[in-house]
Design a protein around this motif. Structure first.
Motif, PDB file in Angstrom:
ATOM      1  N   ALA A 275      64.761  56.697  24.136  1.00 40.07           N
ATOM      2  CA  ALA A 275      63.460  57.774  24.299  1.00 40.07           C
ATOM      3  C   ALA A 275      62.305  57.402  25.124  1.00 40.07           C
ATOM      4  O   ALA A 275      61.695  58.168  25.660  1.00 40.07           O
ATOM      5  N   ASN A 276      61.789  56.098  25.212  1.00 40.01           N
ATOM      6  CA  ASN A 276      60.676  55.665  25.894  1.00 40.01           C
ATOM      7  C   ASN A 276      61.066  55.787  27.436  1.00 40.01           C
ATOM      8  O   ASN A 276      60.097  56.604  28.200  1.00 40.01           O
ATOM      9  N   MET A 277      62.199  55.697  27.731  1.00 37.33           N
ATOM     10  CA  MET A 277      62.481  55.997  29.289  1.00 37.33           C
ATOM     11  C   MET A 277      62.654  57.686  29.508  1.00 37.33           C
ATOM     12  O   MET A 277      62.120  58.015  30.532  1.00 37.33           O
ATOM     13  N   CYS A 278      63.423  58.143  28.745  1.00 37.08           N
ATOM     14  CA  CYS A 278      63.559  59.584  28.755  1.00 37.08           C
ATOM     15  C   CYS A 278      62.456  60.429  29.079  1.00 37.08           C
ATOM     16  O   CYS A 278      62.232  61.351  29.807  1.00 37.08           O
ATOM     17  N   ALA A 279      61.332  60.038  28.185  1.00 42.14           N
ATOM     18  CA  ALA A 279      59.845  60.507  28.067  1.00 42.14           C
ATOM     19  C   ALA A 279      59.324  60.574  29.491  1.00 42.14           C
ATOM     20  O   ALA A 279      58.771  61.486  29.966  1.00 42.14           O
ATOM     21  N   TRP A 280      59.338  59.279  30.191  1.00 45.12           N
ATOM     22  CA  TRP A 280      59.024  59.376  31.506  1.00 45.12           C
ATOM     23  C   TRP A 280      59.786  60.156  32.537  1.00 45.12           C
ATOM     24  O   TRP A 280      59.035  60.909  33.481  1.00 45.12           O
ATOM     25  N   PHE A 281      61.106  60.251  32.425  1.00 45.80           N
ATOM     26  CA  PHE A 281      61.718  60.947  33.411  1.00 45.80           C
ATOM     27  C   PHE A 281      61.517  62.427  33.331  1.00 45.80           C
ATOM     28  O   PHE A 281      61.522  63.097  34.272  1.00 45.80           O
ATOM     29  N   ARG A 282      61.251  62.842  31.947  1.00 42.16           N
ATOM     30  CA  ARG A 282      60.996  64.411  31.700  1.00 42.16           C
ATOM     31  C   ARG A 282      59.528  64.661  32.198  1.00 42.16           C
ATOM     32  O   ARG A 282      59.411  65.677  32.969  1.00 42.16           O
ATOM     33  N   SER A 283      58.445  63.683  32.169  1.00 39.48           N
ATOM     34  CA  SER A 283      57.049  63.486  32.835  1.00 39.48           C
ATOM     35  C   SER A 283      57.334  63.892  34.341  1.00 39.48           C
ATOM     36  O   SER A 283      56.347  64.237  34.962  1.00 39.48           O
ATOM     37  N   ARG A 284      58.524  63.456  34.981  1.00 41.81           N
ATOM     38  CA  ARG A 284      58.507  63.378  36.389  1.00 41.81           C
ATOM     39  C   ARG A 284      59.465  64.830  36.761  1.00 41.81           C
ATOM     40  O   ARG A 284      60.058  64.717  37.836  1.00 41.81           O
ATOM     41  N   GLY A 285      59.789  65.365  35.934  1.00 39.48           N
ATOM     42  CA  GLY A 285      60.603  66.832  36.165  1.00 39.48           C
ATOM     43  C   GLY A 285      61.978  66.494  35.933  1.00 39.48           C
ATOM     44  O   GLY A 285      62.710  67.653  36.624  1.00 39.48           O
ATOM     45  N   LEU A 286      62.714  65.553  35.416  1.00 40.48           N
ATOM     46  CA  LEU A 286      63.981  65.513  35.334  1.00 40.48           C
ATOM     47  C   LEU A 286      64.229  65.970  33.751  1.00 40.48           C
ATOM     48  O   LEU A 286      63.924  65.370  32.827  1.00 40.48           O
ATOM     49  N   GLU A 287      65.040  66.843  33.779  1.00 35.09           N
ATOM     50  CA  GLU A 287      65.650  67.648  32.413  1.00 35.09           C
ATOM     51  C   GLU A 287      66.707  66.467  31.786  1.00 35.09           C
ATOM     52  O   GLU A 287      68.054  66.370  31.929  1.00 35.09           O
ATOM     53  N   VAL A 288      66.138  65.467  30.868  1.00 37.43           N
ATOM     54  CA  VAL A 288      67.102  64.616  30.220  1.00 37.43           C
ATOM     55  C   VAL A 288      66.716  64.392  28.671  1.00 37.43           C
ATOM     56  O   VAL A 288      65.519  64.886  28.353  1.00 37.43           O
TER      57      VAL A 288
END
Length: 302
Positions: A275-288
């Protein structure tokens, strides 16, 4: 009675000094050279203790070429890199004065004394923790220097074991050089900016191009897959303890690593890491999605 005959005159060159080298004709395997080192050190310097450390207190082999193992090497303090609640990180240069071209700068993580060495939720991390390495058990039985450190149960030992194991698994972590009491010397992860060498930033601090973000996610998924296949969970993974070394993702801060099955909260920790990592990836435009990543990882765990 006959007497042996002697020449009546000595050769003209009898008293002439011998121009030959003292080593001429001597087998080279019997010839030794010695380097001399200064008796005194400057401020902020210490002799490397590499030769004094037991095998388990040194990094796994094969070691990278940059590791300096000379018994005459000197460690020089360069300053503070990062401060934290449980430990501070310093920069230390190790150099053999006779081989200055081989000098290397490392990160020295130093855990504080007992009053400052208790992690938040420490019991949750240590519950179910088992001794994975038989050589640690043997060190305990022998009561060696390393065995005594293992018996003390310090967080420095936990991180050292985690770093060694992750490196041996091929995971993107700093190479662990040595541990000495509560100090871990490890690879300094860097980036080059305008020709200068700087510490790699935390992932939370960067805004890379979309292609780099995708590459980071692939690296993260591969690393987590390798961990769960080994029955391990980082336990506190976030964009603040992963580094962006150019287009390479590096995982740091591993003292709280837990056993996925042995720890009652192992799966909870894994889901939180996702959850911690996916939140960052979503904030950078990656749909995970963390649930999707968690499910994929669990499929590899058993």
């Amino acid at each position: 009675m006959s007497h042996p005959s002697f020449p009546r005159a000595l050769p003209e060159d009898f008293f002439r000094p011998d121009d030959r080298s003292p080593l001429e004709g001597i087998d080279e395997s019997f010839v030794f050279t010695y380097d001399t080192y200064a008796d005194e050190l400057g401020e902020g310097q210490r002799w490397s203790r590499w030769e004094d450390l037991e095998a388990l207190m040194k990094g796994p082999e094969p070691r990278p070429d940059w590791v300096v193992t000379s018994s005459g090497a000197i460690d020089t303090e360069l300053g503070v890199l990062k401060t934290g609640k449980e430990a501070d990180v310093f920069l230390v240069e190790r150099e053999d004065p006779h081989r200055p071209d081989e000098a290397v700068v490392m990160a020295a993580k130093r855990y504080r004394d007992t009053d400052h060495r208790t992690f938040h939720r420490a019991a949750s991390y240590t519950e179910g923790r088992s001794m994975k390495r038989s050589r640690d058990n043997r060190a305990l039985k022998r009561k060696s220097t390393w065995g005594k450190q293992v018996a003390a149960g310090e967080w420095a030992v936990s991180e050292w074991n985690a770093l060694r194991r992750c490196w041996e698994l091929g995971l993107p972590v700093p190479y662990p050089v040595q541990i000495d009491e509560t100090e871990i010397l490890m690879e300094w992860i860097t980036v080059t900016v305008d020709g200068d060498t700087e510490t790699a930033p935390r992932v939370a601090q960067v805004r890379p191009e979309h292609s780099v973000v995708e590459g980071f996610y692939d690296q993260l998924r591969d690393a987590l897959t390798t961990l769960v296949q080994a029955g391990l969970v980082h336990g506190d993974l976030s964009p603040y303890n992963t580094l962006a070394a150019g287009d390479r993702l590096v995982i740091i801060d591993l003292p709280q690593m837990v056993d996925l099955v042995g720890n009652p909260r192992g799966m909870d920790f894994l889901l939180r890491d996702c959850a911690n990592m996916c939140a960052w990836f979503r904030s950078r435009g990656l749909e995970v999605d963390e649930q999707e990543l968690f499910g994929e990882l669990m499929a590899h765990a058993f």
